[in-house]
Design a protein around this motif. Structure first.
Motif, PDB file in Angstrom:
ATOM      1  N   TYR A 174      -5.523  -4.147  39.432  1.00  0.00           N
ATOM      2  CA  TYR A 174      -4.075  -4.023  39.547  1.00  0.00           C
ATOM      3  C   TYR A 174      -3.329  -4.847  38.504  1.00  0.00           C
ATOM      4  O   TYR A 174      -2.139  -5.085  38.627  1.00  0.00           O
ATOM      5  N   HIS A 175      -4.043  -5.271  37.468  1.00  0.00           N
ATOM      6  CA  HIS A 175      -3.425  -5.833  36.272  1.00  0.00           C
ATOM      7  C   HIS A 175      -4.447  -5.696  35.151  1.00  0.00           C
ATOM      8  O   HIS A 175      -5.617  -5.402  35.389  1.00  0.00           O
ATOM      9  N   ARG A 176      -3.984  -5.845  33.933  1.00  0.00           N
ATOM     10  CA  ARG A 176      -4.879  -5.721  32.788  1.00  0.00           C
ATOM     11  C   ARG A 176      -5.366  -7.103  32.367  1.00  0.00           C
ATOM     12  O   ARG A 176      -4.600  -8.058  32.320  1.00  0.00           O
ATOM     13  N   SER A 177      -6.655  -7.175  32.086  1.00  0.00           N
ATOM     14  CA  SER A 177      -7.278  -8.451  31.730  1.00  0.00           C
ATOM     15  C   SER A 177      -8.361  -8.180  30.696  1.00  0.00           C
ATOM     16  O   SER A 177      -8.639  -7.028  30.326  1.00  0.00           O
ATOM     17  N   LEU A 178      -8.978  -9.242  30.232  1.00  0.00           N
ATOM     18  CA  LEU A 178     -10.068  -9.087  29.263  1.00  0.00           C
ATOM     19  C   LEU A 178     -11.185  -8.249  29.858  1.00  0.00           C
ATOM     20  O   LEU A 178     -11.756  -7.376  29.187  1.00  0.00           O
ATOM     21  N   LEU A 179     -11.496  -8.472  31.138  1.00  0.00           N
ATOM     22  CA  LEU A 179     -12.563  -7.711  31.783  1.00  0.00           C
ATOM     23  C   LEU A 179     -12.241  -6.225  31.820  1.00  0.00           C
ATOM     24  O   LEU A 179     -13.084  -5.390  31.465  1.00  0.00           O
ATOM     25  N   THR A 180     -11.020  -5.882  32.251  1.00  0.00           N
ATOM     26  CA  THR A 180     -10.694  -4.453  32.345  1.00  0.00           C
ATOM     27  C   THR A 180     -10.637  -3.812  30.961  1.00  0.00           C
ATOM     28  O   THR A 180     -10.986  -2.633  30.816  1.00  0.00           O
ATOM     29  N   MET A 181     -10.235  -4.556  29.939  1.00  0.00           N
ATOM     30  CA  MET A 181     -10.231  -3.999  28.588  1.00  0.00           C
ATOM     31  C   MET A 181     -11.657  -3.777  28.087  1.00  0.00           C
ATOM     32  O   MET A 181     -11.924  -2.790  27.380  1.00  0.00           O
ATOM     33  N   LEU A 182     -12.568  -4.673  28.456  1.00  0.00           N
ATOM     34  CA  LEU A 182     -13.966  -4.478  28.074  1.00  0.00           C
ATOM     35  C   LEU A 182     -14.571  -3.253  28.756  1.00  0.00           C
ATOM     36  O   LEU A 182     -15.451  -2.588  28.202  1.00  0.00           O
ATOM     37  N   LYS A 220       3.384   0.607  47.163  1.00  0.00           N
ATOM     38  CA  LYS A 220       3.453  -0.798  46.763  1.00  0.00           C
ATOM     39  C   LYS A 220       2.617  -1.060  45.512  1.00  0.00           C
ATOM     40  O   LYS A 220       3.087  -1.648  44.543  1.00  0.00           O
ATOM     41  N   ARG A 221       1.377  -0.625  45.534  1.00  0.00           N
ATOM     42  CA  ARG A 221       0.481  -0.916  44.416  1.00  0.00           C
ATOM     43  C   ARG A 221       0.482   0.179  43.355  1.00  0.00           C
ATOM     44  O   ARG A 221      -0.010  -0.033  42.239  1.00  0.00           O
ATOM     45  N   ILE A 237      -9.830  -2.820  55.939  1.00  0.00           N
ATOM     46  CA  ILE A 237      -9.322  -1.540  55.462  1.00  0.00           C
ATOM     47  C   ILE A 237      -9.189  -1.593  53.946  1.00  0.00           C
ATOM     48  O   ILE A 237      -9.467  -2.622  53.325  1.00  0.00           O
ATOM     49  N   GLY A 238      -8.751  -0.495  53.345  1.00  0.00           N
ATOM     50  CA  GLY A 238      -8.677  -0.440  51.893  1.00  0.00           C
ATOM     51  C   GLY A 238      -7.726  -1.457  51.289  1.00  0.00           C
ATOM     52  O   GLY A 238      -7.961  -1.964  50.195  1.00  0.00           O
ATOM     53  N   HIS A 239      -6.646  -1.767  52.001  1.00  0.00           N
ATOM     54  CA  HIS A 239      -5.663  -2.736  51.504  1.00  0.00           C
ATOM     55  C   HIS A 239      -5.201  -3.597  52.673  1.00  0.00           C
ATOM     56  O   HIS A 239      -4.157  -3.344  53.280  1.00  0.00           O
ATOM     57  N   PRO A 240      -5.967  -4.635  53.034  1.00  0.00           N
ATOM     58  CA  PRO A 240      -5.640  -5.452  54.208  1.00  0.00           C
ATOM     59  C   PRO A 240      -4.242  -6.052  54.181  1.00  0.00           C
ATOM     60  O   PRO A 240      -3.620  -6.238  55.232  1.00  0.00           O
ATOM     61  N   GLN A 241      -3.725  -6.362  52.984  1.00  0.00           N
ATOM     62  CA  GLN A 241      -2.418  -7.012  52.903  1.00  0.00           C
ATOM     63  C   GLN A 241      -1.305  -6.138  53.477  1.00  0.00           C
ATOM     64  O   GLN A 241      -0.282  -6.657  53.924  1.00  0.00           O
ATOM     65  N   ARG A 242      -1.503  -4.817  53.476  1.00  0.00           N
ATOM     66  CA  ARG A 242      -0.484  -3.950  54.063  1.00  0.00           C
ATOM     67  C   ARG A 242      -0.362  -4.217  55.561  1.00  0.00           C
ATOM     68  O   ARG A 242       0.740  -4.270  56.116  1.00  0.00           O
ATOM     69  N   PHE A 243      -1.483  -4.393  56.228  1.00  0.00           N
ATOM     70  CA  PHE A 243      -1.477  -4.689  57.661  1.00  0.00           C
ATOM     71  C   PHE A 243      -0.876  -6.072  57.916  1.00  0.00           C
ATOM     72  O   PHE A 243      -0.037  -6.238  58.811  1.00  0.00           O
TER      73      PHE A 243
END
Length: 325
Positions: free
Chosen positions: A9-17, A167-168, A239-245
């Motif tokens: 849910y954000h861009r980082s060195l890992l996701t760019m790799l 939200k996401r 669940i898939g996104h616990p923070q929603r609960f």
């Protein structure tokens, strides 16, 4: 897997790799879909309308509450709906007709929850076409809802509905494994209806999830959610996104200790053994896996989807205009 999904849910060195692998995955996805569109790969059709409910994201977007809402709306409109699902986490044997007394180990937690809440026939099978055949051979259904079937292109479909996490949204907009997307965002332009959970998106119908009553796992007693205010609590979500609960409970004015588990987590009694005897609030999806060891302190929160009546009217109109033999 959870540590990676949090980075989607954000861009980082890992996701760019990982981005080159994402592009490879994108090519495979597009080629596969093109194969079914051109007839190189054969789709299988069922003799009744098939309504696909899915998403383009990995993880929870609110599909299950929407499936329950849709099935009820179709039933109230004169249809006899049946539901098919992959049955993630279930071992079968397949095809498997879900019963109220079924175990989540057999059919998966979400199909069991949907059947227990609606009473409508639910059949699970990784082969969704075979699930549909079995459903029609054993139940008088005149429309099938395929839960999480958007990418199961082998099954021909008449209506496609995609649920978006308001939200996401789409995270970093990368496809797997660099991001949360199963298909590119432009796939949304090809579906019939968009539903946005707790947010707004162009051309989408807004869905809000509501909960006001907690139900005790052991006794079945009902209690207003507001009655849990001003007391210590444990909130559990696998669940898939616990923070929603958790956010829903916070908006209800509750204070609690958060306990997050992986989606489809197979609960054991030790998971819910805490240092105090404060009440435990969990999702209905979690509750179907905890009933065998429930205690008087365990409560679950049924969720209801609230959507505009216009969406139901539009879906029913599209169904009426279909030609199925």
């Amino acid at each position: 897997m959870q540590w990676l999904s949090e980075r989607w849910y954000h861009r980082s060195l890992l996701t760019m790799l990982l981005w080159p692998l994402s592009q490879l995955y994108r090519g495979i996805v597009l080629l596969r879909r093109m194969g079914y569109q051109t007839g190189l790969m054969q789709q299988k059709s069922l003799p009744v309308p098939v309504v696909i409910v899915g998403n383009i994201n990995v993880g929870g977007t609110g599909k299950s509450p929407f499936v329950i809402w849709l099935a009820r709306q179709l039933h109230m409109s004169g249809y006899s709906p049946g539901i098919i699902s992959r049955g993630y986490g279930g071992a079968g044997p397949f095809p498997f007709a879900v019963q109220t007394t079924s175990q989540p180990e057999q059919c998966g937690d979400e199909p069991l929850m949907i059947h227990q809440q609606t009473g409508y026939p639910v059949v699970v099978d990784p082969d969704r076409f075979r699930a549909g055949q079995y459903l029609l051979a054993n139940q008088p259904c005149d429309v099938i809802i395929a839960d999480d079937g958007l990418q199961h292109y082998r099954l021909a479909r008449d209506i496609e509905i995609v649920v978006i996490d308001g939200k996401r949204m789409f995270g970093n907009n990368f496809l797997l494994p660099a991001g949360p997307l199963r298909e590119p965002v432009d796939r949304l332009r090809t579906v019939d209806f968009l539903v946005c959970n707790s947010g707004n998106y162009p051309s989408a119908f807004r869905m809000d999830l509501k909960a006001s009553t907690a139900i005790n796992l052991l006794s079945g007693a009902h209690k207003p959610l507001s009655s849990f205010a001003e007391q210590p609590l444990h909130a559990v979500a696998g669940i898939g996104h616990p923070q929603r609960f958790f956010q829903m409970l916070k908006e209800a004015g509750l204070s609690f200790d958060e306990h997050s588990f992986a989606d489809h987590h197979a609960y054991q009694p030790a998971d819910l053994t805490f240092s105090d005897s404060s009440p435990i609030l969990m999702t209905e999806k979690d509750a179907v896996k905890c009933r065998s060891f429930a205690t008087a302190d365990m409560w679950y929160l049924p969720i209801e989807a609230d959507l505009p009546a216009l969406l139901k009217d539009n879906i029913c109109e599209k169904l009426r205009n279909l030609n199925h033999g």
